[in-house]
Design a protein around this motif. Structure first.
Motif, PDB file in Angstrom:
ATOM      1  N   VAL A 106       0.831  -1.203   0.000  1.00  0.00           N
ATOM      2  CA  VAL A 106       0.000   0.000   0.000  1.00  0.00           C
ATOM      3  C   VAL A 106       0.862   1.248   0.000  1.00  0.00           C
ATOM      4  N   LEU A 107       1.937   1.232   0.777  1.00  0.00           N
ATOM      5  CA  LEU A 107       2.833   2.381   0.833  1.00  0.00           C
ATOM      6  C   LEU A 107       3.584   2.572  -0.478  1.00  0.00           C
ATOM      7  N   LEU A 108       3.945   1.487  -1.145  1.00  0.00           N
ATOM      8  CA  LEU A 108       4.662   1.588  -2.412  1.00  0.00           C
ATOM      9  C   LEU A 108       3.793   2.207  -3.502  1.00  0.00           C
ATOM     10  N   VAL A 109       2.474   1.987  -3.423  1.00  0.00           N
ATOM     11  CA  VAL A 109       1.581   2.629  -4.391  1.00  0.00           C
ATOM     12  C   VAL A 109       1.690   4.149  -4.298  1.00  0.00           C
ATOM     13  N   ARG A 110       1.799   4.673  -3.086  1.00  0.00           N
ATOM     14  CA  ARG A 110       1.936   6.122  -2.900  1.00  0.00           C
ATOM     15  C   ARG A 110       3.298   6.612  -3.369  1.00  0.00           C
ATOM     16  N   ALA A 111       4.286   5.734  -3.381  1.00  0.00           N
ATOM     17  CA  ALA A 111       5.627   6.140  -3.791  1.00  0.00           C
ATOM     18  C   ALA A 111       5.764   6.280  -5.302  1.00  0.00           C
ATOM     19  N   LEU A 112       4.818   5.737  -6.070  1.00  0.00           N
ATOM     20  CA  LEU A 112       4.889   5.843  -7.525  1.00  0.00           C
ATOM     21  C   LEU A 112       4.686   7.288  -7.965  1.00  0.00           C
ATOM     22  N   PRO A 113       5.414   7.751  -8.970  1.00  0.00           N
ATOM     23  CA  PRO A 113       5.179   9.110  -9.495  1.00  0.00           C
ATOM     24  C   PRO A 113       3.787   9.230 -10.076  1.00  0.00           C
ATOM     25  N   ALA A 138      -4.689   9.261  -2.479  1.00  0.00           N
ATOM     26  CA  ALA A 138      -4.916   9.462  -1.047  1.00  0.00           C
ATOM     27  C   ALA A 138      -5.151   8.171  -0.280  1.00  0.00           C
ATOM     28  N   LEU A 139      -5.561   7.099  -0.952  1.00  0.00           N
ATOM     29  CA  LEU A 139      -5.919   5.866  -0.251  1.00  0.00           C
ATOM     30  C   LEU A 139      -4.774   5.274   0.579  1.00  0.00           C
ATOM     31  N   PRO A 140      -3.549   5.173   0.075  1.00  0.00           N
ATOM     32  CA  PRO A 140      -2.489   4.563   0.906  1.00  0.00           C
ATOM     33  C   PRO A 140      -2.297   5.255   2.239  1.00  0.00           C
ATOM     34  N   THR A 141      -2.191   6.581   2.226  1.00  0.00           N
ATOM     35  CA  THR A 141      -2.004   7.292   3.485  1.00  0.00           C
ATOM     36  C   THR A 141      -3.249   7.213   4.364  1.00  0.00           C
ATOM     37  N   THR A 142      -4.434   7.219   3.750  1.00  0.00           N
ATOM     38  CA  THR A 142      -5.663   7.080   4.529  1.00  0.00           C
ATOM     39  C   THR A 142      -5.705   5.741   5.247  1.00  0.00           C
ATOM     40  N   VAL A 143      -5.353   4.669   4.547  1.00  0.00           N
ATOM     41  CA  VAL A 143      -5.353   3.340   5.155  1.00  0.00           C
ATOM     42  C   VAL A 143      -4.371   3.275   6.314  1.00  0.00           C
ATOM     43  N   SER A 190      -6.954  12.638   8.962  1.00  0.00           N
ATOM     44  CA  SER A 190      -6.846  12.004   7.654  1.00  0.00           C
ATOM     45  C   SER A 190      -7.633  12.783   6.606  1.00  0.00           C
ATOM     46  N   SER A 191      -8.800  13.317   6.979  1.00  0.00           N
ATOM     47  CA  SER A 191      -9.606  14.095   6.040  1.00  0.00           C
ATOM     48  C   SER A 191      -8.890  15.374   5.628  1.00  0.00           C
ATOM     49  N   ILE A 192      -8.247  16.042   6.580  1.00  0.00           N
ATOM     50  CA  ILE A 192      -7.518  17.263   6.264  1.00  0.00           C
ATOM     51  C   ILE A 192      -6.391  16.967   5.290  1.00  0.00           C
ATOM     52  N   PHE A 193      -5.626  15.910   5.570  1.00  0.00           N
ATOM     53  CA  PHE A 193      -4.526  15.551   4.681  1.00  0.00           C
ATOM     54  C   PHE A 193      -5.055  15.231   3.283  1.00  0.00           C
ATOM     55  N   THR A 194      -6.150  14.491   3.200  1.00  0.00           N
ATOM     56  CA  THR A 194      -6.709  14.103   1.910  1.00  0.00           C
ATOM     57  C   THR A 194      -7.221  15.312   1.141  1.00  0.00           C
ATOM     58  N   PHE A 195      -7.927  16.211   1.835  1.00  0.00           N
ATOM     59  CA  PHE A 195      -8.472  17.391   1.145  1.00  0.00           C
ATOM     60  C   PHE A 195      -7.348  18.288   0.633  1.00  0.00           C
ATOM     61  N   VAL A 196      -6.341  18.525   1.462  1.00  0.00           N
ATOM     62  CA  VAL A 196      -5.228  19.380   1.031  1.00  0.00           C
ATOM     63  C   VAL A 196      -4.474  18.728  -0.120  1.00  0.00           C
ATOM     64  N   LEU A 197      -4.287  17.403  -0.066  1.00  0.00           N
ATOM     65  CA  LEU A 197      -3.625  16.706  -1.165  1.00  0.00           C
ATOM     66  C   LEU A 197      -4.417  16.868  -2.457  1.00  0.00           C
ATOM     67  N   SER A 198      -5.741  16.701  -2.373  1.00  0.00           N
ATOM     68  CA  SER A 198      -6.570  16.844  -3.569  1.00  0.00           C
ATOM     69  C   SER A 198      -6.577  18.284  -4.066  1.00  0.00           C
ATOM     70  N   TRP A 199      -6.621  19.231  -3.149  1.00  0.00           N
ATOM     71  CA  TRP A 199      -6.690  20.638  -3.549  1.00  0.00           C
ATOM     72  C   TRP A 199      -5.403  21.088  -4.225  1.00  0.00           C
ATOM     73  N   ASN A 200      -4.259  20.599  -3.756  1.00  0.00           N
ATOM     74  CA  ASN A 200      -2.974  21.053  -4.287  1.00  0.00           C
ATOM     75  C   ASN A 200      -2.497  20.248  -5.491  1.00  0.00           C
ATOM     76  N   GLU A 201      -3.125  19.111  -5.778  1.00  0.00           N
ATOM     77  CA  GLU A 201      -2.655  18.259  -6.865  1.00  0.00           C
ATOM     78  C   GLU A 201      -2.946  18.924  -8.208  1.00  0.00           C
ATOM     79  N   ILE A 202      -1.961  18.950  -9.075  1.00  0.00           N
ATOM     80  CA  ILE A 202      -2.085  19.667 -10.342  1.00  0.00           C
ATOM     81  C   ILE A 202      -1.897  18.747 -11.542  1.00  0.00           C
TER      82      ILE A 202
END
Length: 287
Positions: free
Chosen positions: A127-134, A166-171, A215-227
Motif C-alpha cells: 500500500v505504501l509503495l503505491v503512494r511512492a509511484l510518481p 490518497a488511499l495509501p495514506t488514509t489506510v 486524515s480528512s484534512i490531509f486528503t483534502f489538502v492533497l486533492s486541492w494542491n494536486e495539479i
C-alpha cells in the motif's frame, strides 16, 4: 535541635534543573514562533498583494504593505473565464475524494488494526509503495482507461485519480488510529448485545473521530494542491490549481497573486473547520 540549626544543616537547593527546564521551554516557544512566521509570511504577502490595486502591483519597487486596499484584483480574477467553474470543481473533487477515501480506506485501516492475517505486513508495504509511484506513472494509464470508459474530462475522473493517491495514506493513518482505540471497549459493547458493526459504529468511530479528521484534512489538502493528475485527465473541467497553472504563462501579475490567494484560502478554511478534532486528538478541548 532547634529549627534554625536544622535549617542550616540542609543542603543548598540546586536550581539548575529548573533553570534548564525554563530555558528549554523558552527555546521551544521561540522555535514555534519562528516556524509559524516562516510559514505565515508568504501567505500574508500573497494576501496583501491580492488586495492591492493593479497600479501598486505594477509599481517598482513594490511596497511591503499596500497604501490602500482594493478588491479589483480578486474581482477580475474570479470574472476570468473558467475560474468560477474551476473553483467549484476543486471543492467538489476535494469533498468527493475525502468521502471515498474514508469509505474505502477506513474499513481497510480497521481490518489492519483488528485482524491478524497472513501477508499483513507485506500488504502494508505494498500500500505504501503505491503512494511512492510518481503521479505520471498513474495518470497516463488512468487517462487511457477513462477515455475507453467515456469518463475522461469529468469531475469523476479527477476524483478517482485523487482517491488513488490518497488511499495509501488514509489506510495507514486510520490503521494507526484504530490501534490506539482499546479493543476492550469494543468487546464490552459486544458483551452488552451490540453486533460487531454496532460496536464499531457506536464505540470505535466516535473515539477515532480526531484521527479521521486528521486524515480528512490531509486528503483534502492533497486533492486541492494536486495539479499534474488533474491536468492530464481533464481539458475543459479542470480544477482551480490546474486552471491557474495552465494560465500562468500568459497571465498578468495581478492574476498570479489573486490565483495564489484563491488557492490558499479554501484549504485554510477546511483546516479551521476540522481543527477541533485535531486538538481533541492531542488531549485538549476547544471551547
Amino acid at each position: 535541635m532547634s529549627e534554625a540549626g536544622a535549617t542550616r544543616m540542609l543542603p543548598p537547593i540546586d536550581r539548575a534543573p529548573l533553570r534548564r527546564r525554563r530555558w528549554r521551554a523558552v527555546g521551544v516557544q521561540v522555535a514555534c514562533v519562528v516556524i509559524t512566521l516562516f510559514m505565515a509570511l508568504p501567505i500574508v504577502l500573497v494576501a496583501l498583494s491580492a488586495f492591492s490595486s493593479r497600479e501598486a502591483l505594477n509599481r517598482f519597487p513594490k511596497p511591503l504593505a499596500p497604501d490602500e486596499f482594493s478588491a479589483d484584483t480578486l474581482v477580475s480574477f474570479f470574472r476570468a473565464t473558467g475560474t468560477a467553474a474551476a473553483l467549484g470543481n476543486s471543492v467538489l473533487v476535494g469533498l468527493y475524494t475525502v468521502f471515498w477515501s474514508l469509505v474505502v480506506g477506513a474499513p481497510a485501516g480497521y481490518a489492519l488494526a483488528r485482524y491478524g492475517f497472513r501477508g499483513r505486513d507485506a500488504y502494508q508495504v505494498f500500500v505504501l509503495l503505491v503512494r511512492a509511484l510518481p503521479i505520471v506513472v498513474l495518470s497516463v494509464p488512468l487517462a487511457t482507461i477513462f477515455l475507453h470508459l467515456h469518463v475522461y474530462d469529468t469531475v469523476l475522473a479527477v476524483t478517482l485519480v485523487h482517491t488513488v493517491l490518497a488511499l495509501p495514506t488514509t489506510v495507514l493513518i486510520t490503521a494507526s488510529i484504530f490501534v490506539s482505540v482499546p479493543a476492550d471497549l469494543e468487546e464490552a459493547a459486544r458483551v452488552f448485545g451490540c453486533s460487531r458493526w454496532q460496536a464499531a459504529r457506536r464505540v470505535v468511530v466516535p473515539l477515532a473521530l480526531p484521527g479521521l479528521a486528521a486524515s480528512s484534512i490531509f486528503t483534502f489538502v492533497l486533492s486541492w494542491n494536486e495539479i499534474l493528475g488533474a491536468t492530464i485527465v481533464t481539458l475543459s473541467h479542470r480544477t482551480l490549481p490546474a486552471q491557474v497553472l495552465t494560465a500562468l504563462g500568459e497571465a498578468s501579475t495581478p492574476y498570479r497573486f489573486a490565483g495564489g490567494f484563491a488557492l490558499i484560502v479554501p484549504a485554510l478554511l477546511f483546516i479551521l473547520v476540522m481543527r477541533r478534532y485535531l486538538v481533541n486528538m492531542w488531549g485538549t478541548t476547544l471551547r
